[in-house]
Scaffold this motif. Sequence first.
Motif: not given
Length: 414
Positions: A148-150, A154-155, A272-275, A321-322
């Motif tokens: 979540l922190a990632s 990224q946002v 996208a990946m962190s979510l 990035g993902a």
Amino acid sequence: MPEAAPSALHLLRQAPFALFLGSRILSAAALQVQVVAVGWQVYALTDSALALGLVGLVQFLPMLVLTLAVGQVVDRTDRRLLVGLCRLLTGLAALGLAWGSLAGWLDSQAIFAFVALLGALRAFEMPAQQALLAGVVAARDLPRATALASSANQVATICGPALGGILYALGGAALPYLAAALAFLVAGGMALAIRTPPRVAMRGRVTLENLFSGLTFIWSRPVLLGAVSLDMAAVLLGGAAALLPIYARDILQTGPLGLGMLRAGPAVGALAMSLFLAWRPLGGRAGQKMFAAVIVFGVTVVVFGLSTSLVLSTLALAVMGAADVVSVVVRQSLVQLSTPDEMRGRVAAVNSLFIGTSNQLGEFESGAAAALIGPVPAVVLGGIGTIIVAVLWMRWFPALRDIDRLEDLTTSRA
């Protein structure tokens, strides 16, 4: 049966974690706005790939010099206070950059001086932030909280470069610096508002043994050493961030807005990946998945290096990035879950040095290589080097390759 870890939504409803995320989003966005402005301004003033690389080196050197002292400070002080003060001071430095741009005295040497100051502040902020997260959430929630922190980061990394490019196009360098300063100041206030359970801070005299204890701790645990050194070597070779102004202006024939799009590309994929990982953690075979992600990272670096299309370049950066997020989540979870709380500051400081080596020193390596052999060969050879590193580390660190579930790790296992 052990209690199930709370959902991502439940974590977000917890006030300390929400403040932690909010402060991180604002500071990360401000950093990206500032990075776009510094990169474009330095390249406009110098027209030099080496100068872009020097921006990274100037940020890295304070981190290298201060690492051992930083670990002591983080373990002996209020981590929340340290994060907040660093962000407030970074906001004041951004105001200085804005003033220098408006007054016309900010040349490349002055920018390097400000960047060195910002590097020194980041040297304290990064490990304090890493250690603070472990005090905000329970140990069993760390993999999900890290994802979540990632995501939050990224946002900010998506919005920040685009905003930085727009503001630079509208009002020159001063406008993005002013926006960054405001965001840093608000982020600092939010960090100071976080409330965490009391902890036992490190006490006693500073000795050579505890000064080097963070480095010794990582060195004595092959899994941790493999994880942090893999990330360092892969990004050191495969990082192309310092060359994005060159690609934007000279290869892709675009301007500050295009540069903002390129800088946002990795963050789109990473978000996208962190979510996804916050919703569905890695689960089993985490070590193998991390190595696969590093190889994908290297492949996409090569694709980006050869591309002459803004769309394809941005897509390659998004996949890059993902892939990077998978490595980040595994590494950060390993560091936090394998380290006793009283040592987290010292271990996080060493981890931050590895991160700084890969990011800031990697920028210098990219700029120097581009000056010697050209930007395209420098990026392509770096991507190939990343793939080779992943293959070698799988052989040299089999315990890291064979890690199964991150949630099963404890401070007694490394």
